[in-house]
Design a protein around this motif. Structure first.
Motif, PDB file in Angstrom:
ATOM      1  N   ARG A  23      29.807  26.431  59.772  1.00 46.21           N
ATOM      2  CA  ARG A  23      30.410  27.686  60.177  1.00 46.21           C
ATOM      3  C   ARG A  23      29.456  27.954  61.440  1.00 46.21           C
ATOM      4  NH1 ARG A  23      26.672  32.066  58.564  1.00 46.21           N
ATOM      5  NH2 ARG A  23      24.738  31.167  57.686  1.00 46.21           N
ATOM      6  N   ASP A  24      30.113  28.919  62.233  1.00 46.21           N
ATOM      7  CA  ASP A  24      29.700  29.302  63.605  1.00 46.21           C
ATOM      8  C   ASP A  24      28.469  30.354  63.186  1.00 46.21           C
ATOM      9  OD1 ASP A  24      31.073  27.454  64.815  1.00 46.21           O
ATOM     10  OD2 ASP A  24      32.514  29.152  65.506  1.00 46.21           O
ATOM     11  N   GLU A  64      25.668  26.181  64.999  1.00 45.40           N
ATOM     12  CA  GLU A  64      26.383  26.063  63.948  1.00 45.40           C
ATOM     13  C   GLU A  64      25.544  25.751  62.648  1.00 45.40           C
ATOM     14  OE1 GLU A  64      29.717  23.169  64.235  1.00 45.40           O
ATOM     15  OE2 GLU A  64      31.187  24.900  65.141  1.00 45.40           O
ATOM     16  N   GLU A  65      25.915  25.769  61.602  1.00 45.41           N
ATOM     17  CA  GLU A  65      25.202  25.541  60.405  1.00 45.41           C
ATOM     18  C   GLU A  65      26.338  24.273  59.552  1.00 45.41           C
ATOM     19  OE1 GLU A  65      22.909  26.715  56.310  1.00 45.41           O
ATOM     20  OE2 GLU A  65      24.160  28.174  57.313  1.00 45.41           O
ATOM     21  N   GLU A  66      25.868  23.283  59.450  1.00 44.98           N
ATOM     22  CA  GLU A  66      26.684  22.080  58.935  1.00 44.98           C
ATOM     23  C   GLU A  66      25.985  21.458  57.939  1.00 44.98           C
ATOM     24  OE1 GLU A  66      28.088  19.596  62.084  1.00 44.98           O
ATOM     25  OE2 GLU A  66      28.986  20.942  63.304  1.00 44.98           O
ATOM     26  N   TYR A  67      26.597  21.722  56.728  1.00 44.57           N
ATOM     27  CA  TYR A  67      25.883  20.712  55.574  1.00 44.57           C
ATOM     28  C   TYR A  67      24.355  21.180  55.338  1.00 44.57           C
ATOM     29  CZ  TYR A  67      30.115  18.160  55.700  1.00 44.57           C
ATOM     30  OH  TYR A  67      31.481  17.818  55.989  1.00 44.57           O
ATOM     31  N   GLY A  68      24.135  22.480  55.609  1.00 38.92           N
ATOM     32  CA  GLY A  68      22.765  23.035  55.697  1.00 38.92           C
ATOM     33  C   GLY A  68      21.823  22.510  56.783  1.00 38.92           C
ATOM     34  N   ALA A  90      18.922  21.694  65.936  1.00 34.04           N
ATOM     35  CA  ALA A  90      18.304  22.761  66.450  1.00 34.04           C
ATOM     36  C   ALA A  90      16.979  23.020  65.796  1.00 34.04           C
ATOM     37  CB  ALA A  90      19.101  24.169  66.065  1.00 34.04           C
ATOM     38  N   THR A  91      16.439  22.459  64.931  1.00 31.39           N
ATOM     39  CA  THR A  91      15.195  22.698  64.421  1.00 31.39           C
ATOM     40  C   THR A  91      14.220  21.801  65.172  1.00 31.39           C
ATOM     41  OG1 THR A  91      15.428  20.715  62.701  1.00 31.39           O
ATOM     42  CG2 THR A  91      16.178  22.956  62.006  1.00 31.39           C
TER      43      THR A  91
END
Length: 102
Positions: A23-24, A64-68, A90-91
């Motif tokens: 999700r964006d 985006e968040e992909e699979y946590g 991104a972390t």
């Protein structure tokens, strides 16, 4: 009839599960994650993408968040006018993808 209903429901759930995996994130949520220290600053993420292609500039970015997992996607235009699609964790700014964009 019950078997058909069960199959239909199972198929619908599988399709829905696939759609929710990525999700964006909007600007407000992205800033909250940055301020909380969950993700790197956008300056650091952009610098990591540019370092792959010296003399380039960022054009379009997306979080985006992909699979946590938080994924920073950035389109880069290098000094020769070639577009690159870069994805970073991104972390920690680890490069996940760096490919020429056709």
């Amino acid at each position: 009839m019950q078997i058909l209903t069960t199959v239909f429901v199972a198929a619908a759930l599988m399709l829905t599960a696939g759609l929710v995996q990525a999700r964006d994130l909007g600007p407000d949520e992205a800033l909250k994650l940055r301020d909380a220290g969950t993700i790197q600053t956008f300056e650091k993420l952009n610098a990591a993408a540019i370092a792959l292609h010296p003399g380039s500039k960022t054009e379009d970015t997306e979080l985006e968040e992909e699979y946590g997992r938080y994924i920073y996607q950035v389109d880069v235009l290098d000094a020769q006018g070639v577009r690159w699609e870069v994805e970073l964790d991104a972390t920690n700014a680890q490069v996940l993808k760096n490919q020429r964009d056709n």
